[in-house]
Design an enzyme around this catalytic site. Structure first.
Site, PDB file in Angstrom:
ATOM      1  N   GLU A 127       0.910  -1.231   0.126  1.00 42.24           N
ATOM      2  CA  GLU A 127       0.080   0.020   0.017  1.00 42.24           C
ATOM      3  C   GLU A 127       0.778   1.196   0.022  1.00 42.24           C
ATOM      4  OE1 GLU A 127      -2.564   0.456   3.327  1.00 42.24           O
ATOM      5  OE2 GLU A 127      -3.713   2.026   2.230  1.00 42.24           O
ATOM      6  N   GLY A 268       2.934   2.675  10.513  1.00 41.56           N
ATOM      7  CA  GLY A 268       2.755   1.685  11.608  1.00 41.56           C
ATOM      8  C   GLY A 268       2.661   0.349  11.427  1.00 41.56           C
ATOM      9  N   MET A 270       0.267  -2.792   8.590  1.00 41.95           N
ATOM     10  CA  MET A 270      -0.184  -2.855   7.503  1.00 41.95           C
ATOM     11  C   MET A 270      -1.212  -4.153   7.453  1.00 41.95           C
ATOM     12  SD  MET A 270      -0.869  -1.864   4.432  1.00 41.95           S
ATOM     13  CE  MET A 270      -1.894  -2.662   3.339  1.00 41.95           C
ATOM     14  N   GLU A 271      -2.471  -3.937   6.873  1.00 39.62           N
ATOM     15  CA  GLU A 271      -3.360  -5.014   6.984  1.00 39.62           C
ATOM     16  C   GLU A 271      -3.636  -5.727   6.023  1.00 39.62           C
ATOM     17  OE1 GLU A 271      -4.155  -1.667   6.158  1.00 39.62           O
ATOM     18  OE2 GLU A 271      -5.647  -1.421   4.734  1.00 39.62           O
ATOM     19  N   ASN A 272      -2.460  -6.339   5.319  1.00 39.34           N
ATOM     20  CA  ASN A 272      -2.423  -7.390   4.401  1.00 39.34           C
ATOM     21  C   ASN A 272      -3.237  -8.557   4.555  1.00 39.34           C
ATOM     22  OD1 ASN A 272      -0.076  -5.750   3.156  1.00 39.34           O
ATOM     23  ND2 ASN A 272       0.896  -6.557   5.101  1.00 39.34           N
ATOM     24  N   HIS A 304      -6.857  -2.116  15.004  1.00 36.02           N
ATOM     25  CA  HIS A 304      -7.015  -1.380  13.841  1.00 36.02           C
ATOM     26  C   HIS A 304      -6.857  -2.145  12.549  1.00 36.02           C
ATOM     27  CE1 HIS A 304      -6.966   2.348  11.249  1.00 36.02           C
ATOM     28  NE2 HIS A 304      -6.155   1.330  10.471  1.00 36.02           N
ATOM     29  N   GLU A 305      -5.693  -2.867  12.468  1.00 38.77           N
ATOM     30  CA  GLU A 305      -5.390  -3.749  11.313  1.00 38.77           C
ATOM     31  C   GLU A 305      -6.224  -4.802  11.094  1.00 38.77           C
ATOM     32  OE1 GLU A 305      -3.326  -2.306   9.651  1.00 38.77           O
ATOM     33  OE2 GLU A 305      -2.637  -0.970  10.959  1.00 38.77           O
ATOM     34  N   HIS A 308      -9.747  -3.765   9.648  1.00 36.53           N
ATOM     35  CA  HIS A 308      -9.460  -3.563   8.248  1.00 36.53           C
ATOM     36  C   HIS A 308      -9.820  -4.986   7.461  1.00 36.53           C
ATOM     37  CE1 HIS A 308      -7.794   0.232   7.261  1.00 36.53           C
ATOM     38  NE2 HIS A 308      -6.843   0.029   8.068  1.00 36.53           N
ATOM     39  N   GLU A 327     -10.046   4.134   6.030  1.00 36.59           N
ATOM     40  CA  GLU A 327      -9.296   4.522   7.081  1.00 36.59           C
ATOM     41  C   GLU A 327     -10.104   5.153   8.343  1.00 36.59           C
ATOM     42  OE1 GLU A 327      -6.730   3.259   7.712  1.00 36.59           O
ATOM     43  OE2 GLU A 327      -5.774   2.648   5.688  1.00 36.59           O
TER      44      GLU A 327
HETATM   45  N1  0A1 Z   1      -3.137   1.207   5.805  1.00 36.58           N
HETATM   46  C1  0A1 Z   1      -2.398   1.003   6.908  1.00 36.58           C
HETATM   47  C2  0A1 Z   1      -1.647   2.387   6.721  1.00 36.58           C
HETATM   48  C3  0A1 Z   1      -0.349   2.158   5.787  1.00 36.58           C
HETATM   49  C4  0A1 Z   1      -0.407   2.718   4.487  1.00 36.58           C
HETATM   50  C5  0A1 Z   1       0.997   2.688   3.800  1.00 36.58           C
HETATM   51  C6  0A1 Z   1       1.975   2.219   4.218  1.00 36.58           C
HETATM   52  O1  0A1 Z   1       3.147   2.107   3.423  1.00 36.58           O
HETATM   53  C7  0A1 Z   1       4.216   2.562   3.742  1.00 36.58           C
HETATM   54  C8  0A1 Z   1       1.806   1.390   5.433  1.00 36.58           C
HETATM   55  C9  0A1 Z   1       0.708   1.368   6.278  1.00 36.58           C
HETATM   56  C10 0A1 Z   1      -3.181   1.321   8.016  1.00 36.58           C
HETATM   57  O2  0A1 Z   1      -4.239   2.208   8.041  1.00 36.58           O
HETATM   58  O3  0A1 Z   1      -2.502   0.976   9.323  1.00 36.58           O
HETATM   59 ZN    ZN Z   2      -5.706   1.809   8.578  1.00 34.06          ZN
END
Ligand code: 0A1
Ligand code: ZN
Length: 875
Positions: A127, A268, A270-272, A304-305, A308, A327
């Site tokens: 992301e 912080g 990431m929600e993979n 949070h993750e 998601h 978000e």
């Molecule tokens: N979707 C994640 C935030 C996130 C966005 C971009 C990143 O790339 C470096 C990493 C994390 C969240 O909202 O937690």
């Molecule tokens: Zn998020």
């Protein structure tokens, strides 16, 4: 393979109005990774079917194309076009199989986007637009596909091979030297949710039984030796899974859930899908090495993750302009989770504090943008407080307006109707309209208009015609500074109540202000009262009233709404600091006046009130931060504001000296550590007492801090003592800092804390001290956590040095940002955000920062940094 055109940077912004759906659907993706740190080969097979006329446009960046084939036939170089950022195939049949081989170099990837190596392990961050650094692909969130991933790597160095979904096969290769694993994710997803991880880990295992009785194994992968530090995260995960079932009716879908901790990470976490990747600072904690704030953050980020999985993964975003869809909603969900797990009023206060510090500041400055922006240069720059925190406030207002039951009905409809799709904000609101029959068209303005509205309240005393009524007029206004002309009134839910000298004299009311102005009437209550407006901060607005200290003191003592009690104290403190800062700027001496005495006495009463818990009291004893004062004023000298804040803390420390000291002793360590809200609240209050007492530069307090530093059994108390000592200054500070470093030098997360205390300290030797820290053997400019610890804390929390009038702080900071930019543009651009405050500063500093921004622009920085520098400067 050579590209067709010379490298060209796309300078035009991407616009929401230009959105067009993709020409092709990707029915299925199969990826084969041959993992080597210096040269990883990726073979991808895409089954593509036509949706609309036109070419198939695949994105790609910093990767080497080895071959492309169509339906089994290798294409010649003249069969496709290749630029620095795209591979374009024309005249494809209705359905075809595209095979692409690319190579990338993970060990040299310092951007930490795409596939990279951290601590000897492979990991990915896709992301928003990182997947294109792995293979050529339609890297846009509205192309959803099912992924099958095969990984192969050396067995000794990479015993774990992980990807999204469920593992379907694994085995040995090359006589056991190498091995492979195949993963399948049955849920169609966009490329930004793809992840792989390979390496050696310690694991922490547990399981969760879902509401329909499915048993889900849960695994957290961490650095060898860190497994016990993941226990709190695991506990938070299980509580999150349960909460989402109970509160939103959402059940987990895959057969397993994994979290991996990595040390080098841009944000912080990431929600993979099924394989969350976390910055280790937001996952690992134990009493000795993590503060209560760390525990609290871990709980909320794990939630949070996990949340998601439904708000983001099962329903994703049609395009990146809809980022708030996932978000804002997910932040709202994690805030509600924390409120339920801890204390609702305290949680609300903390969320509002963060909103004001980060989002109100952003919206008052040159980077102000709507929750749903209409254009961007680099989407990485739009992971902002506005999208996240203001986005969450919008969902909260929606809930306030609709009520608990209708809100849940709306979210059920949303999950049902849009599951498996890439949706828009309009579709989200439509779900609530369908569920409730309400018209939410005006609410959409909140998403489209930037800036924080002002809410003014006028109270007209009773008029005796025909009956005695008090008229309360609410008026809304958008400040012209926030960019867009012609702003329309938004719908503002205002929770309010009339409060007399012995408590409330009306029930709590909810008024929806839909037009510019609206008046309500109150029958004569027969006694003097103050209005408690925006209880629980029912809307993200700036409140303007004619209320006096008398009103604020009454609310501080009598308001049944704990948020407003805190808020009344903050308003008094804000006024005191603001007046004092102006006095300091014009060279006057601090004065003790009636307002100050009243405020301190009211704080004293709050401290004695058994109805409030320790966490609340600690917050009540914390005056607003300098950034809040600066962002709310026309222009100010940041050092004067900071000194005024110190003056107020000292006044509290002086006035409540005995109470604070008694409380400090009464709240001494409970023995066994527990990270729960109650114990954390006690520590917060005790350390707040210590810090206020230290504002008086009292040697007795220095003794207390030294003793606490030596005997602390947890990091919250240890760090608070260290910070108190740095505030007191003197010889003892250097030895304490050195001892702390020696004690913790093998724990990177604690050393990050050490660097941030160093970054926030007012060093006697000036900027050279910070420069020396950049050259410290433990400083690593490639690790974002370390850079944020030192440089981020310096810029955001060291006003005396960062805003030094000789410009030395700014010059140092700019140089660090440019240095970072050569490695990691995303992190550099975020750091540069520290200059967003410039228009609120005095003329001298405005000039200094503008010169720095021009220097940044002149240094030909990355597109990320260029966008922030240009917008911040606004020329
Ligand atoms: N979707 C994640 C935030 C996130 C966005 C971009 C990143 O790339 C470096 C990493 C994390 C969240 O909202 O937690
Ligand atoms: Zn998020």
């Amino acid at each position: 393979m050579k590209t067709d055109t010379a490298p060209k940077q796309k300078q035009t912004p991407t616009r929401l109005a230009d959105y067009t759906p993709p020409n092709f659907n990707i029915e299925a993706v199969s990826l084969d990774f041959d993992l080597n740190p210096k040269e990883t080969t990726i073979r991808s097979q895409l089954t593509v079917t036509r949706l609309a006329p036109g070419p198939l446009v695949l994105d790609g960046e910093d990767i080497t194309l080895k071959s492309v084939s169509l339906d089994g036939k290798t294409l010649k170089r003249s069969d496709y076009s290749l630029t620095q950022t795209q591979l374009i195939l024309k005249d494809l049949p209705e359905r075809s199989l595209i095979e692409i081989e690319t190579v990338c170099n993970p060990s040299e990837n310092s951007t930490l986007m795409g596939l990279y190596v951290s601590g000897g392990r492979f990991c990915t961050q896709c992301e928003a637009e990182g997947f294109r650094r792995i293979t050529y692909y339609p890297d846009r969130p509205d192309v959803l596909s099912v992924f099958r991933v095969r990984l192969q790597a050396d067995l000794k160095d990479y015993p774990y091979l992980l990807a999204n979904g469920n593992m379907v096969e694994s085995g040995a290769l090359d006589g056991g030297q190498r091995h492979y694993a195949i993963w399948e994710d049955p849920f169609p997803k966009p490329a930004y949710l793809f992840a792989l991880v390979a390496g050696e880990f310690d694991i922490l295992e547990d399981s969760f039984t879902t509401m329909t009785g499915r048993d889900i194994p849960l695994t957290i992968y961490v650095d060898p030796g860190d497994a016990s530090r993941a226990e709190y995260a695991m506990d938070s995960l299980k509580r999150s899974m349960k909460w989402d079932e109970e509160v939103f009716g959402r059940e987990y879908d895959l057969d397993r859930f994994m979290i991996v901790a990595v040390r080098d990470f841009n944000f912080g976490a990431m929600e993979n899908k099924g394989l969350n990747i976390f910055n280790s600072s937001l996952l690992l904690a134990d009493a000795a090495t993590a503060t209560d704030m760390n525990f609290e953050r871990i709980e909320s980020v794990v939630a949070h993750e996990y949340f998601h999985n439904w708000t983001g993964n099962r329903i994703t975003c049609r395009d990146w302009f809809q980022l708030c869809l996932k978000e804002g909603f997910t932040v709202f969900r994690d805030q509600e989770f924390s409120a339920d797990q801890r204390d609702r009023a305290v949680q609300r206060i903390k969320d509002v504090k963060a909103l004001r510090m980060r989002q109100f500041a952003e919206d008052a400055g040159p980077l102000s943008h709507p929750v749903r922006p209409s254009e961007y240069m680099k989407i990485d720059n739009f992971y902002t407080a506005t999208i996240y925190e203001k986005g969450a406030e919008l969902i909260r207002m929606l809930k306030t307006m609709l009520g608990e039951d209708d809100f849940r009905k709306g979210s059920d409809v949303y999950f049902e109707r849009l599951d498996g799709t890439a949706a828009t904000v309009e579709q989200f609101l439509e779900s609530f309209e369908i569920a409730t029959g309400r018209d939410l068209s005006q609410f959409m303005r909140w998403y489209e208009q930037a800036g924080t509205p002002e809410l003014s309240v006028e109270v007209e005393s009773p008029v005796n015609m025909p009956v005695s009524l008090t008229k309360i007029t609410f008026t809304q206004k958008f400040s012209p500074a926030s960019g867009q002309a012609d702003k329309q009134p938004v719908i503002i839910p205002i929770r309010w109540q009339a409060i007399g000298d012995t408590g409330p004299i009306t029930e709590p009311q909810l008024t929806l202000l839909k037009s510019k102005e609206n008046a309500v009437s109150l029958p004569d209550m027969g006694e003097d009262f103050s209005l408690s407006i925006l209880q629980d901060f029912s809307a993200p607005v700036i409140l303007k009233t004619r209320q006096t200290s008398k009103d604020h003191l009454r609310l501080m003592g009598q308001d049944p709404n704990a948020f407003k009690r805190w808020e009344a104290g903050q308003t008094l403190a804000r006024e005191l600091i603001g007046t004092q800062a102006k006095a300091i700027e014009s060279g006057q001496m601090p004065k003790v006046n009636k307002a100050l005495r009243g405020y301190c006495q009211a704080l004293g009463k709050t401290l004695d009130d058994v109805n409030f818990n320790s966490s609340f009291k600690a917050l009540a004893l914390t005056p607003p931060a300098a950034t809040e004062i600066i962002q709310a004023s026309e222009t100010s000298d940041p050092i004067a504001v900071s000194l005024a804040g110190e003056w107020l803390s000292r006044a509290i420390g002086d006035t409540l000296h005995e109470d604070l000291l008694n409380l400090y002793h009464a709240l001494s360590d409970e023995g066994t550590f527990s990270p729960d809200a109650h114990s954390a609240g006690r520590r917060a209050l005790r350390n707040r007492c210590l810090s206020l007492l230290a504002s008086r530069q009292d040697p007795v307090v220095a003794g207390l801090a030294i003793e606490q530093l030596g005997t602390a059994t947890n990091m919250t108390d240890e760090l608070a003592a260290l910070m108190t000592l740095t505030k007191l200054g003197g010889k003892r500070v250097e030895t304490s800092m050195t001892e702390f470093f020696e004690k913790w030098k093998n724990n990177p997360l604690v050393i990050d804390k050490w660097f941030s205390v160093q970054g926030m300290r007012k060093h006697d030797s000036g900027i050279e001290a910070i420069e020396a820290l950049v050259n410290h053997s433990a400083y690593d400019p490639r690790n974002p956590n370390r850079v944020r610890s030192l440089i981020g804390s310096f810029a955001m929390a060291n006003p005396h040095m960062f805003h030094a009038v000789d410009g030395s702080g700014y010059a140092f900071f700019t140089q660090q940002v440019l240095d970072m930019d050569s490695r990691n543009p995303q992190v550099a651009a975020r750091l540069l955000g520290a200059y967003e405050v410039w228009r609120k500063l005095d003329a001298k500093r405005q000039g200094l920062i503008k010169a720095q921004l021009r220097h940044v622009i002149g240094a030909a920085p990355s597109k990320n940094v260029m966008e922030i520098a240009n917008k911040t400067l606004g020329e």
